[in-house]
Design a protein around this motif. Structure first.
Motif, mmCIF file in Angstrom:
data_model
loop_
_atom_site.group_PDB
_atom_site.id
_atom_site.type_symbol
_atom_site.label_atom_id
_atom_site.label_comp_id
_atom_site.label_asym_id
_atom_site.label_seq_id
_atom_site.Cartn_x
_atom_site.Cartn_y
_atom_site.Cartn_z
ATOM 1 N N VAL A 148 5.703 -2.144 0.091
ATOM 2 C CA VAL A 148 6.320 -1.922 1.398
ATOM 3 C C VAL A 148 7.117 -3.160 1.796
ATOM 4 O O VAL A 148 6.604 -4.280 1.701
ATOM 5 C CB VAL A 148 5.240 -1.625 2.456
ATOM 6 N N PRO A 149 8.379 -3.022 2.244
ATOM 7 C CA PRO A 149 9.134 -4.179 2.726
ATOM 8 C C PRO A 149 8.377 -4.914 3.833
ATOM 9 O O PRO A 149 7.730 -4.283 4.677
ATOM 10 C CB PRO A 149 10.431 -3.559 3.259
ATOM 11 N N PHE A 150 8.462 -6.236 3.839
ATOM 12 C CA PHE A 150 7.636 -7.039 4.745
ATOM 13 C C PHE A 150 7.957 -6.798 6.211
ATOM 14 O O PHE A 150 7.123 -7.037 7.085
ATOM 15 C CB PHE A 150 7.786 -8.529 4.407
ATOM 16 N N TRP A 151 9.155 -6.306 6.523
ATOM 17 C CA TRP A 151 9.534 -6.166 7.928
ATOM 18 C C TRP A 151 9.056 -4.856 8.560
ATOM 19 O O TRP A 151 9.126 -4.697 9.776
ATOM 20 C CB TRP A 151 11.056 -6.267 8.074
ATOM 21 N N LEU A 152 8.571 -3.908 7.771
ATOM 22 C CA LEU A 152 8.104 -2.641 8.334
ATOM 23 C C LEU A 152 6.728 -2.814 8.982
ATOM 24 O O LEU A 152 5.807 -3.337 8.365
ATOM 25 C CB LEU A 152 8.025 -1.564 7.254
#
Length: 231
Positions: free
Chosen positions: A99-103
Motif C-alpha cells: 500500500v502506498p505510504f500516503w493512503l
C-alpha cells in the motif's frame, strides 16, 4: 464477451494506525491467501483519498516447496477495475498487497471474472458487457518500443477503454507524452490489462514505452456512446 463478474473472492479494509502526534503510520503490507480462481477483477478504493492515482501494488505468488514463486506484479489504480489473468503452476496462489505510504485507508475487492475482454488469441474483442446506443468503436494493435508511442489518441467522447499487453515484455503505459519506462502503469507480459469504464473515465491519449532494447505489442479497444443496458 465482455467483463462479467462472478463470485466475490475477497474483501479487505485496512486503516493506517494513528500515532499520538496525530500523524499516521503507513498501512503494512498484507497477503490474501488460498485463491484458486485464475481470472480476476480487482477494485481498490479509499474513503480518504478521492483524487489519487496509484492505489496498491500486487505481487501474485505461487507456493512451491522451495518457497514462493513470483508469477506477476500488477499496479492498481484507485477506483478502476484491474483485470488479472493468473498463470500458476499450482492449484492455489496468494496475492501480496503493498500500500502506498500516503493512503490512510484502503478497501480491496477481488472477484472471479467469468468473462474477460480478450479472446484466446490475445486480441481485444468488441462485444463489451455494456451495450452502447449509437456507439462507435476502434480497436487495433500497436507496436511499442523504448521510444514513447501513442497507443490511442485523446477522445473527449470515450466511455470505454481497454489496453492489453499481448507481447512478451513488460510495458509502461500512461497519459503523458514524456513517458519513461517504469514510471507509470506497468502491464505484465502476455495479458496485463488496463481498463477504464463508465464512472471513472480518462479521455486523454494513452502512451506506451518499453525498457531499452525491448519491444512488445499492446492491443486496445475504445468505445463511445450512451450506456443503455448491462448484461
Amino acid at each position: 464477451m465482455g467483463i462479467v463478474l462472478g463470485d466475490l473472492l475477497s474483501e479487505v479494509h485496512k486503516i493506517a494506525p494513528q500515532l499520538p502526534d496525530e500523524s499516521y503510520q503507513p498501512i503494512p503490507s498484507f497477503e490474501i491467501e488460498q485463491l484458486s480462481r485464475f481470472n480476476l477483477a480487482v477494485l481498490v478504493r479509499s474513503d480518504t483519498e478521492l483524487n489519487g492515482y496509484r492505489a496498491a501494488d500486487l505481487t501474485i505468488k505461487s507456493p512451491i516447496p522451495e518457497g514462493d514463486l513470483i508469477l506477476q506484479q500488477v499496479m492498481c489504480i484507485l477506483d478502476e477495475y484491474q483485470l488479472v489473468q493468473v498463470k500458476s503452476p499450482t492449484t492455489q496462489f496468494k496475492i501480496s498487497v503493498d500500500v502506498p505510504f500516503w493512503l490512510r485507508d484502503l478497501k480491496i475487492k477481488i472477484w472471479e471474472c467469468l468473462e474477460m475482454p480478450v479472446s484466446n488469441t490475445g486480441n481485444l474483442i468488441s462485444n463489451i458487457t455494456r451495450r452502447l446506443e449509437t456507439a462507435t468503436s476502434t480497436e487495433g494493435v500497436t507496436n511499442v518500443t523504448a521510444t514513447a508511442t501513442v497507443i490511442v489518441a485523446a477522445n473527449s467522447d470515450r466511455t470505454i477503454l481497454y489496453a492489453t499487453n499481448t507481447g512478451n515484455e513488460w510495458v509502461t503505459i500512461g497519459h503523458k507524452a514524456a513517458l519513461l519506462s517504469g514510471q507509470g502503469i506497468l502491464l505484465s507480459p502476455n495479458g496485463g490489462n488496463y481498463a477504464i469504464e463508465s464512472g471513472n473515465l480518462d479521455k486523454r491519449g494513452l502512451w506506451g514505452v518499453c525498457a531499452t532494447g525491448k519491444t512488445t505489442t499492446v492491443a486496445f479497444y475504445e468505445g463511445t456512446g450512451e450506456e443503455v443496458a448491462q448484461t
